[in-house]
Design an enzyme around this catalytic site. Structure first.
Site, PDB file in Angstrom:
ATOM      1  N   HIS A 274       0.870  -1.176   0.000  1.00 16.46           N
ATOM      2  CA  HIS A 274       0.000   0.000   0.000  1.00 16.46           C
ATOM      3  C   HIS A 274       0.908   1.228   0.000  1.00 16.46           C
ATOM      4  O   HIS A 274       1.864   1.295   0.775  1.00 16.46           O
ATOM      5  CB  HIS A 274      -0.896   0.004   1.231  1.00 16.46           C
ATOM      6  CG  HIS A 274      -2.051   0.962   1.129  1.00 16.46           C
ATOM      7  ND1 HIS A 274      -1.878   2.327   1.132  1.00 16.46           N
ATOM      8  CD2 HIS A 274      -3.388   0.752   1.013  1.00 16.46           C
ATOM      9  CE1 HIS A 274      -3.059   2.918   1.033  1.00 16.46           C
ATOM     10  NE2 HIS A 274      -3.991   1.979   0.951  1.00 16.46           N
ATOM     11  N   ARG A 297      -6.631  10.235  -0.414  1.00 17.21           N
ATOM     12  CA  ARG A 297      -6.318  10.729  -1.757  1.00 17.21           C
ATOM     13  C   ARG A 297      -7.566  10.792  -2.635  1.00 17.21           C
ATOM     14  O   ARG A 297      -7.693  11.663  -3.495  1.00 17.21           O
ATOM     15  CB  ARG A 297      -5.252   9.836  -2.402  1.00 17.21           C
ATOM     16  CG  ARG A 297      -3.887  10.017  -1.761  1.00 17.21           C
ATOM     17  CD  ARG A 297      -2.871   9.000  -2.281  1.00 17.21           C
ATOM     18  NE  ARG A 297      -3.072   7.678  -1.714  1.00 17.21           N
ATOM     19  CZ  ARG A 297      -3.196   6.560  -2.418  1.00 17.21           C
ATOM     20  NH1 ARG A 297      -3.148   6.606  -3.739  1.00 17.21           N
ATOM     21  NH2 ARG A 297      -3.348   5.404  -1.814  1.00 17.21           N
TER      22      ARG A 297
END
Length: 817
Positions: A274, A297
C-alpha cells in the site's frame, strides 16, 4: 480427551449433536468473510460453528478505512454517478494485469450492488462515495461524517454490526431444526479432517486444549499472510524488510494447512504494497504502520516528494503505480540509506521505510473525507497543521516524520499547487495524467494538514484458488479430468474459501475497496453453498416433474458461435440424477411467454456440483440468445429432467468399484442411467455427431475415459459446416493419441485452407456423411455395436434412412431426433 461436538464434559458440550439435516458447517475466521459466510449458512438452516484464534472477531476487516466498492447503487444515483458492472469489471481486470480470473471478477462485480444492500440491511449507511486509485468512476462506499462529530471507521462499524447480529442469533438458542450459531474464540486450526475424498471437519486447539469438530463443510476465511515471515520468505523474499499494516494474525495458517491436501495455490508472489502507511513521527522506523486510507487521496489529498517538495505521481493511479513512483521518485536522502541495515532482531531485519512522501490535504479535502477521523489521526500524532504555502514549505524544509524536502520554497510549493489547480479547472493537462480532481487549492489562505507516508505490505493477492462458487480447487490433471474445459481446477468436496485467503480475483494488484467487497460476495456464496452440503441429503438435483432454477456460473467461448454454459447445482455434492444420453428441458419467460427448449448436457451425470450445456448462439435462436444474456453468478435458468429415458444402456461405469472414481456417488434416479457396472453386450460404440450434437458424444467419451473403459472401442464421426465449428477437436485428438480405443473422423462442408487435403490424412474428410463415408468409417455391424446419432434434424432423418440400407438395422442405433 479431545473436545468434540459429542463430548458431554467438554467446553463445546452445548453444541448440538449432528442431525441428518440441516447441514453442519464450520467457518474458520471471524472477519468480514467469515461473518458473511456464517450469516448466510445460518439463514439457510445450517448449524454453524465459527472459530477464530483471536479473543475477538473482526480480523483485518475491522481495520478497513476506505470503504467497499459497488456499482449501480442508490448512493451513486443520488450523486448522478453513472457506473456499470461492465466498467467496474474492466477496471478490476486492468488492475489485475492479466492475472485475474475473469469469471471471479465478474462474480465479484455483478454481485456488488447486492453486497452493498446486504451490509445496509444491518443498519449501516454507506452513502459517501469516492473515486479511489485505479477506478474510472466513483464507487467506493463508506459512511458519511457523523452529525455528532465522532469518527465513522467503516471497517470497524461493518464488523461491529454483523458481529452484533451473530451474537443476538447465537444467544437466541433457536429451534435446532432451523440452524444455530456457536462462536469459539481463541480457537486455532491445526488440521483439516480429510476422509474418502471429502473434508469432514477440523482439528485444532481451544484455549490450549485439543479440539475436534466434525462437519459437512468447512469454510476457510482466515485472511492472508502479510505478517508471516515464512511464507513471505518462500514466495516474496524481496518484501521481508518492508513494514506492514497487518496485525500478527495475518499469518497464513489456513494456507499452510490446506497445502497438505494438495490445493491449488496461485499468485503467491503477488504481495501488495500500500503506498500510504502513516509514518509515526515519534517512531518513524516502527515495523508496523497504521494505514493511511486511499480515501484520503480519493477526497483530494496530494503527495509531495522528499527533496523537491513537488508532486511526482497521479495520486489516483493504482496502488502499484503510486508505490512504484514513491520508491523511484521520493527516496530518503542518500546519507540516511546507511542506517537501513544497522538493526536486526535474530534473522529478521527490522523494517525501515526506504522511501516516503508527504501527504497534504486542505480543509475541503478534510471535510469530504471525515473531520472526525482526521481528528483521530491527529490525536495519534500522524498529522500536523500549517497555513498557506509558505508555512507548508517551511515544514518540508525543516523536516517531518523523518523526512525532509530541502529544496522546497514558498514559491515552488505555490507553483505546484497552481499547476494542480490549472489541470483541475481544465486550463492545462496534468503532467502526471491525473484526470479527477476532488478539490482545488488556495496556496495563500488554505489550512493544510500534513503527514508522512511510506509504502507498507498491506495485502496478499495470492492464496488458495477458488471457483465462482467459492469451492477450493486442486489443480486439474489430464488423466483424471478427461475433456475438462476452462480454467477451473477440480473442487475438493466440503471445502470452501473466501476473502484474502483465496486467490484469483485481484491478480497483480488489488483495487481499493475490493477487499471488503470480496469478503462479502464470496463469503455469502461460500456460506450458501456450504449450507447446502449435507452427507445425508439426496444427491440428485433435478426432477422430471418440476422445474428447478440453477444459477449460471460461467461461460466459455469454444468457437465463433458455440459456447459452453456451466450452471451450478444446489451444492457441491449434488449430481444431476441423470443418466448417460438423457437430456433436460430448460424454461424461460420471454416477452411474457414461457419458452421451453431441450438440451443434452456435455458434463458427465456424475460430475458433482454443476451441469454444462453446449449451445450455438445465433440471432435466430430466442432461447440461445436469452441464455447468452444471463449474468454469471447472478442469473438463473429453470431446468427439468431427466428426459429421454429410452436411451440405450451402455453400462460405462467400471466393473471394479475400487477403480471407479465415482464409486461413492449414488445411482441415477433413472433406470436407464447407462452408468451401472452390470455386464453389457455393448463392446463397440459409434458416435455420429453434427454441430452441437457433439454434446452427448463428449459426455459418453468423458465417461469412458473417466471410468477407464479401455475394453470399449469408441469411434466418433463428427461433422460441421466449417472446421472452426468442430469444438473440442484438439482435445479429442489428444485423447485419441493417449487412448488407442478412441478413434476419430472429422468432416466439414467448407474446409479452410489449413484443412488436410483429400487423402492426406484418413482422419479428415470433406462433404456430408454419405453412405460411402459411413460404410468406410463405421465399425462392422454386430450385436455388440451401438450407434448413437445426434445433430440437426435433417441430418438425423437422412442417417436413419441410410443406416438400414448399408446393414445397420434400427435395433443397432439410437437417434436423438
Amino acid at each position: 480427551m479431545p473436545y468434540s461436538s459429542g463430548s458431554a464434559d467438554s467446553m463445546t458440550a452445548d453444541l448440538l449433536p449432528l442431525p441428518p439435516h440441516p447441514a453442519n458447517t464450520i467457518v474458520i475466521g471471524g472477519g468480514l468473510a467469515g461473518l458473511s459466510a456464517t450469516i448466510e449458512a445460518y439463514r439457510a438452516g445450517a448449524h454453524v460453528v465459527v472459530l477464530d484464534k483471536e479473543k475477538n472477531l473482526g480480523g483485518n476487516s475491522a481495520k478497513a478505512t476506505s470503504g467497499m466498492n459497488a456499482a449501480g447503487t442508490a448512493a451513486q444515483a443520488a450523486r448522478d454517478i453513472h457506473d456499470s458492472v461492465h466498467d467496474f469489471a474492466d477496471d478490476t481486470l486492468k488492475s489485475g494485469g492479466g492475472r485475474s480470473d475473469p469469471l471471479l471478477v465478474h462474480t465479484l462485480t455483478a454481485n456488488s450492488k447486492d453486497a452493498h444492500a446486504f451490509l445496509e440491511s444491518f443498519g449501516i449507511t454507506l452513502d459517501n462515495v469516492s473515486q479511489c486509485g485505479g477506478h474510472s468512476r466513483p464507487r467506493t462506499h463508506r459512511e458519511s461524517p457523523r452529525q455528532d462529530g465522532k469518527p465513522a471507521p467503516v471497517g470497524w462499524d461493518i464488523v461491529k454490526a454483523l458481529r452484533a447480529y451473530v451474537d443476538a442469533e447465537r444467544d437466541r438458542k433457536s429451534d435446532p431444526a432451523f440452524g444455530t450459531i456457536t462462536v469459539l474464540t481463541r480457537a486455532a486450526l491445526t488440521e483439516l479432517i480429510y476422509e474418502d475424498g471429502h473434508v469432514r471437519g477440523i482439528r485444532g486447539v481451544l484455549d490450549g486444549m485439543p479440539l475436534e469438530l466434525r462437519a459437512d463443510a468447512v469454510v476457510l476465511a482466515t485472511g492472508g499472510f502479510s505478517a508471516d515471515h515464512d511464507l513471505l520468505a518462500e514466495f516474496a523474499p524481496q518484501m521481508l524488510r518492508m513494514p506492514t499494516t497487518n496485525g500478527p494474525w495475518a499469518s497464513g495458517d489456513a494456507i499452510k494447512i490446506a497445502r497438505k491436501l494438495g490445493v491449488w495455490l496461485a499468485d503467491m508472489d503477488q504481495v501488495q504494497l500500500h503506498p500510504t502507511g502513516f509514518i509515526d513521527p515519534a517512531h518513524p522506523d516502527a515495523p508496523t504502520k497504521f494505514l493511511a486510507p486511499e480515501a484520503l487521496r480519493g477526497h483530494g489529498g496530494i503527495l509531495l516528494a522528499q527533496g523537491s517538495g513537488d508532486r511526482f505521481t497521479n495520486e489516483l493511479s493504482t496502488r502499484a503505480a503510486v508505490t512504484a513512483d514513491i520508491l523511484k521518485r521520493s527516496k530518503f536522502p542518500a546519507e540516511e540509506e546507511v542506517a537501513e541495515d544497522s538493526t536486526a532482531d535474530g534473522d529478521v531485519v527490522t523494517p525501515l521505510p526506504r522511501a516516503g512522501a508527504f501527504l497534504v490535504l486542505n480543509q475541503r479535502a478534510v471535510d469530504l473525507f471525515d473531520p472526525a477521523v482526521i481528528g483521530f489521526y491527529r490525536s495519534r500524532g500522524f498529522f500536523t497543521e500549517v497555513r498557506g504555502a509558505a508555512e507548508l514549505a517551511a515544514l518540508l524544509n525543516a523536516g517531518f516524520a523523518g523526512m525532509v524536502a530541502a529544496d522546497a520554497t514558498a514559491e515552488s510549493v505555490t507553483a505546484t499547487l497552481e499547476a494542480y489547480n490549472a489541470a483541475a479547472q481544465g486550463a492545462a493537462d496534468d503532467v502526471h495524467l491525473k484526470s479527477v480532481f476532488p478539490v482545488i487549492f488556495d496556496p495563500e489562505n488554505d489550512t493544510f494538514v500534513v503527514c508522512g507516508i511510506t509504502p507498507a505490505i498491506h495485502y496478499t493477492m495470492g492464496g488458495i484458488r477458488i471457483n465462482a462458487v467459492a469451492e477450493v480447487l486442486r489443480p486439474s490433471s489430464a488423466a483424471a479430468d478427461a475433456l475438462t474445459v476452462g480454467p477451473e481446477g477440480v473442487p475438493i468436496p466440503g471445502l470452501f474459501a473466501a476473502g484474502e485467503v483465496s486467490a484469483g480475483v485481484h491478480g497483480q494488484n488489488r483495487l481499493a475497496g475490493n477487499s471488503l467487497l470480496e469478503c462479502v460476495v464470496f463469503g455469502r456464496i461460500a456460506g450458501q453453498r456450504a449450507a447446502a452440503v449435507t452427507q445425508h441429503a439426496a444427491m440428485p438435483a433435478l426432477v422430471k416433474d418440476a422445474f428447478t432454477p440453477l444459477r449460471l456460473r460461467s461461460v466459455t467461448a469454444l468457437g465463433q458461435y458455440v459456447k459452453l454454459f456451466r450452471f451450478d447445482l444446489p451444492s457441491a455434492r449434488h449430481t444431476t440424477g441423470m443418466g448417460i444420453g438423457e437430456y433436460v428441458a430448460v424454461r424461460a419467460e420471454l416477452n411474457g411467454e414461457q419458452l421451453v427448449r431441450y438440451y443434452s448436457p456435455i458434463s458427465r451425470p456424475d460430475d458433482p456440483g454443476h451441469i454444462d450445456l453446449l449451445i450455438k448462439v445465433d440471432d435466430a435462436g430466442a432461447m440461445s440468445k436469452h441464455i447468452d444474456s444471463l449474468r454469471p453468478g447472478v442469473d438463473a435458468l429453470e431446468f427439468k429432467g431427466p428426459l429421454g429415458t429410452s436411451f440405450p444402456k451402455l453400462h460405462l461405469r467400471h466393473r471394479n468399484p475400487e477403480l471407479d472414481g465415482d464409486a461413492h456417488q449414488p445411482p441415477s434416479s433413472s433406470s436407464s442411467s447407462g452408468l451401472g457396472a452390470t455386464a453389457s453386450p455393448v463392446k463397440r460404440i459409434a458416435l455420429i455427431a453434427g454441430g452441437t450434437g457433439i454434446s452427448p458424444m463428449v459426455q459418453i467419451i468423458r465417461s469412458v475415459l473417466h471410468h477407464q473403459r479401455e475394453d470399449l472401442d469408441v469411434k466418433l464421426l463428427y461433422g460441421a459446416v466449417a472446421d472452426s465449428e468442430l469444438v473440442y477437436r484438439e482435445i479429442l485428438e489428444q485423447k485419441a493419441r493417449e487412448h488407442p480405443n478412441i478413434k476419430l473422423f472429422f468432416t466439414v462442408d467448407h474446409p479452410s485452407d489449413s484443412w488436410p487435403a483429400a487423402g492426406e490424412d484418413p482422419m479428415y474428410g470433406t462433404g456430408y456423411m454419405s453412405a460411402d463415408v459411413l460404410k468406410r468409417e463405421l465399425p462392422e455391424p454386430g450385436s455388440d455395436l451401438k450407434i448413437i446419432i445426434c445433430g440437426p434434424w435433417k441430418m438425423c432423418q437422412i442417417l436413419k434412412q441410410v443406416l438400414p440400407e448399408i446393414g445397420y438395422p434400427p435395433e443397432m442405433w439410437y437417434s436423438f431426433m
